[in-house]
Motif scaffolding. Structure first.
Motif, short mmCIF file in Angstrom:
data_model
loop_
_atom_site.label_atom_id
_atom_site.label_comp_id
_atom_site.label_asym_id
_atom_site.label_seq_id
_atom_site.Cartn_x
_atom_site.Cartn_y
_atom_site.Cartn_z
N ARG A 148 -37.73 40.47 -88.61
CA ARG A 148 -38.24 40.98 -87.34
C ARG A 148 -37.12 41.34 -86.41
NH1 ARG A 148 -42.34 43.56 -86.98
NH2 ARG A 148 -43.65 42.89 -85.34
N THR A 152 -40.07 45.98 -87.72
CA THR A 152 -39.23 45.19 -88.59
C THR A 152 -38.04 46.03 -89.02
OG1 THR A 152 -40.34 45.90 -90.62
CG2 THR A 152 -41.24 43.94 -89.50
N ARG A 169 -36.38 48.45 -82.90
CA ARG A 169 -36.44 47.01 -83.19
C ARG A 169 -36.93 46.19 -82.00
NH1 ARG A 169 -36.53 43.97 -86.20
NH2 ARG A 169 -34.64 42.79 -86.35
#
Length: 175
Positions: free
Chosen positions: A175, A131, A125
């Protein structure tokens, strides 16, 4: 055959260092990271003829790395502590910056204290900038597992490294 091998060699030279950085963050050990990258690149080589046409060689190598590491985590645990560390980085003048070295070591130690799955989620991440959906697909888990592991990992990191309290997740944005 020669052109295929040349293309593969060019790929390895161009992307090995980036793959090694990710592998180190996943394993926490330079030697294990090198082994992980080597195995991922060997598997990438076997699939090279179809990968070079689609341009997905790096994605394939990374996914292979993550899957190999997940397999390691699922195996029975045997505690192993290796004493080696990477050489300390130098500042722009060629000198050690004690404060940045101490901060980096603190963060590395905190990352190593996370569970293997949490460390993988943090790497995917925040280091690889995937994502939640991409991380879930890469690790073969649900998006809710990614969210849960991310939350727990960041809570632990913030507790161990208070300077990270300014670091915010971008929940709700994917995100």
């Amino acid at each position: 055959m020669r052109g295929r091998d040349d293309e593969y060699a060019k790929f390895v030279r161009a992307r090995s260092l980036a793959l090694l950085r990710s592998a180190y963050l996943l394993t926490g050990d330079q030697h294990l990271a090198e082994d992980l990258v080597q195995e991922a690149l060997a598997r990438t080589h076997r699939a090279w003829s179809r990968l070079r046409e689609t341009g997905n060689a790096e994605a394939y190598a990374r996914r292979t790395m993550y899957h190999l590491q997940v397999s390691v985590w699922r195996r029975r645990k045997v505690t192993e502590v290796l004493p080696g560390d990477l050489p300390e980085p130098l500042d722009r003048h060629g000198h050690d910056d004690a404060e940045s070295i101490a901060r980096r070591m603190t963060v590395e130690r905190a990352l190593r204290s996370l569970s293997a799955r949490q460390r993988a989620v943090v790497v995917l991440r925040y280091f690889e900038d995937h994502t939640e959906v991409e991380a879930a697909e890469t690790l073969g888990v649900s998006v809710s597992t990614i969210k849960t592991q991310t939350t727990r990992a960041l809570e632990r990191l913030r507790k161990l490294v208070p300077e990270l309290t300014d670091f915010r997740t971008t929940e709700g944005t994917g995100r």
